[in-house]
Design a protein around this motif. Structure first.
Motif, PDB file in Angstrom:
ATOM      1  N   THR A   1       0.822  -1.221   0.000  1.00 31.68           N
ATOM      2  CA  THR A   1       0.000   0.000   0.000  1.00 31.68           C
ATOM      3  C   THR A   1       0.850   1.263   0.000  1.00 31.68           C
ATOM      4  O   THR A   1       0.317   2.359  -0.125  1.00 31.68           O
ATOM      5  N   VAL A   2       2.167   1.127   0.130  1.00 32.96           N
ATOM      6  CA  VAL A   2       3.047   2.289   0.273  1.00 32.96           C
ATOM      7  C   VAL A   2       3.318   2.936  -1.089  1.00 32.96           C
ATOM      8  O   VAL A   2       3.680   2.267  -2.054  1.00 32.96           O
ATOM      9  N   ARG A   3       3.127   4.261  -1.111  1.00 33.33           N
ATOM     10  CA  ARG A   3       3.524   5.063  -2.283  1.00 33.33           C
ATOM     11  C   ARG A   3       4.406   6.192  -1.779  1.00 33.33           C
ATOM     12  O   ARG A   3       4.111   6.810  -0.761  1.00 33.33           O
ATOM     13  N   LEU A   4       5.480   6.455  -2.476  1.00 36.78           N
ATOM     14  CA  LEU A   4       6.397   7.533  -2.134  1.00 36.78           C
ATOM     15  C   LEU A   4       6.239   8.630  -3.177  1.00 36.78           C
ATOM     16  O   LEU A   4       6.355   8.373  -4.367  1.00 36.78           O
ATOM     17  N   VAL A   5       5.949   9.842  -2.712  1.00 33.44           N
ATOM     18  CA  VAL A   5       5.730  10.961  -3.618  1.00 33.44           C
ATOM     19  C   VAL A   5       6.685  12.086  -3.238  1.00 33.44           C
ATOM     20  O   VAL A   5       6.711  12.524  -2.083  1.00 33.44           O
ATOM     21  N   ASP A   6       7.473  12.546  -4.205  1.00 32.77           N
ATOM     22  CA  ASP A   6       8.387  13.663  -3.980  1.00 32.77           C
ATOM     23  C   ASP A   6       7.651  14.982  -4.158  1.00 32.77           C
ATOM     24  O   ASP A   6       6.749  15.091  -4.992  1.00 32.77           O
ATOM     25  N   SER A   7       8.067  15.994  -3.388  1.00 35.02           N
ATOM     26  CA  SER A   7       7.505  17.330  -3.570  1.00 35.02           C
ATOM     27  C   SER A   7       7.983  17.905  -4.892  1.00 35.02           C
ATOM     28  O   SER A   7       8.931  17.394  -5.502  1.00 35.02           O
ATOM     29  N   ARG A   8       7.349  18.956  -5.300  1.00 35.66           N
ATOM     30  CA  ARG A   8       7.685  19.578  -6.593  1.00 35.66           C
ATOM     31  C   ARG A   8       9.160  19.953  -6.671  1.00 35.66           C
ATOM     32  O   ARG A   8       9.805  19.766  -7.686  1.00 35.66           O
ATOM     33  N   ASN A   9       9.712  20.501  -5.578  1.00 39.89           N
ATOM     34  CA  ASN A   9      11.117  20.928  -5.601  1.00 39.89           C
ATOM     35  C   ASN A   9      12.078  19.842  -5.122  1.00 39.89           C
ATOM     36  O   ASN A   9      13.285  20.051  -5.101  1.00 39.89           O
ATOM     37  N   GLY A  10      11.539  18.683  -4.719  1.00 36.83           N
ATOM     38  CA  GLY A  10      12.380  17.570  -4.309  1.00 36.83           C
ATOM     39  C   GLY A  10      12.931  17.651  -2.903  1.00 36.83           C
ATOM     40  O   GLY A  10      13.677  16.792  -2.474  1.00 36.83           O
ATOM     41  N   LYS A  11      12.524  18.658  -2.144  1.00 36.85           N
ATOM     42  CA  LYS A  11      13.021  18.823  -0.778  1.00 36.85           C
ATOM     43  C   LYS A  11      12.312  17.890   0.214  1.00 36.85           C
ATOM     44  O   LYS A  11      12.900  17.459   1.198  1.00 36.85           O
ATOM     45  N   PHE A  12      11.056  17.589  -0.050  1.00 39.97           N
ATOM     46  CA  PHE A  12      10.257  16.755   0.852  1.00 39.97           C
ATOM     47  C   PHE A  12       9.742  15.524   0.135  1.00 39.97           C
ATOM     48  O   PHE A  12       9.689  15.473  -1.085  1.00 39.97           O
ATOM     49  N   GLN A  13       9.359  14.531   0.937  1.00 43.17           N
ATOM     50  CA  GLN A  13       8.708  13.332   0.429  1.00 43.17           C
ATOM     51  C   GLN A  13       7.493  13.060   1.285  1.00 43.17           C
ATOM     52  O   GLN A  13       7.485  13.355   2.477  1.00 43.17           O
ATOM     53  N   SER A  14       6.474  12.477   0.668  1.00 42.28           N
ATOM     54  CA  SER A  14       5.357  11.982   1.458  1.00 42.28           C
ATOM     55  C   SER A  14       5.252  10.488   1.230  1.00 42.28           C
ATOM     56  O   SER A  14       5.368  10.005   0.106  1.00 42.28           O
ATOM     57  N   VAL A  15       5.104   9.782   2.330  1.00 42.75           N
ATOM     58  CA  VAL A  15       4.880   8.348   2.288  1.00 42.75           C
ATOM     59  C   VAL A  15       3.380   8.170   2.503  1.00 42.75           C
ATOM     60  O   VAL A  15       2.846   8.568   3.533  1.00 42.75           O
ATOM     61  N   ARG A  16       2.726   7.616   1.501  1.00 41.12           N
ATOM     62  CA  ARG A  16       1.275   7.434   1.556  1.00 41.12           C
ATOM     63  C   ARG A  16       0.987   5.948   1.686  1.00 41.12           C
ATOM     64  O   ARG A  16       1.526   5.144   0.929  1.00 41.12           O
ATOM     65  N   LEU A  17       0.138   5.610   2.666  1.00 36.10           N
ATOM     66  CA  LEU A  17      -0.110   4.210   2.963  1.00 36.10           C
ATOM     67  C   LEU A  17      -1.460   4.051   3.636  1.00 36.10           C
ATOM     68  O   LEU A  17      -2.092   5.033   4.019  1.00 36.10           O
ATOM     69  N   THR A  18      -1.874   2.801   3.782  1.00 31.07           N
ATOM     70  CA  THR A  18      -3.125   2.481   4.450  1.00 31.07           C
ATOM     71  C   THR A  18      -2.850   1.425   5.509  1.00 31.07           C
ATOM     72  O   THR A  18      -2.177   0.428   5.238  1.00 31.07           O
ATOM     73  N   ILE A  19      -3.386   1.663   6.706  1.00 30.45           N
ATOM     74  CA  ILE A  19      -3.278   0.687   7.794  1.00 30.45           C
ATOM     75  C   ILE A  19      -4.670   0.160   8.116  1.00 30.45           C
ATOM     76  O   ILE A  19      -5.676   0.728   7.684  1.00 30.45           O
TER      77      ILE A  19
END
Length: 103
Positions: A60-78
């Motif tokens: 369920t894990v998806r890794l999404v980088d921010s537009r400028n590449g400074k941040f990441q979001s880990v998106r998942l379901t528990i």
């Protein structure tokens, strides 16, 4: 107008319970966990999540980088078992010192 003032305007005058969603447990619970785009961030988040949900599916894990590449979001379901589990998970993610925000 800043984001903070917009948020304050949405919440002004409404009781806190009006903003809470009633969940029936157990249920699927989606999270977006934001931190700096550094090596190991995804693995750190997964380790903490697995401590709170032994049936967690890494698929369920998806890794999404921010537009400028400074941040990441880990998106998942528990599979959430109750509000205590969710609160403890949020606390442990924030206590890692590497998580900026949990949505």
């Amino acid at each position: 107008m800043t984001d903070k003032s917009l948020r304050d305007m949405r919440l002004a005058g409404a009781p806190a319970s009006a903003h809470a969603t009633q969940l029936e447990y157990p249920c699927d619970y989606s999270l977006k966990i934001v931190g700096d785009a550094v090596e190991g961030f995804r693995e750190l988040v997964i380790k903490i999540v697995e401590d709170h949900d032994s049936a967690f599916d890494r698929k369920t894990v998806r890794l999404v980088d921010s537009r400028n590449g400074k941040f990441q979001s880990v998106r998942l379901t528990i599979t959430a078992t109750g509000p205590e589990q969710i609160a403890a998970l949020h606390a442990d993610l924030k206590a890692s010192g590497r998580v900026h925000m949990v949505i």
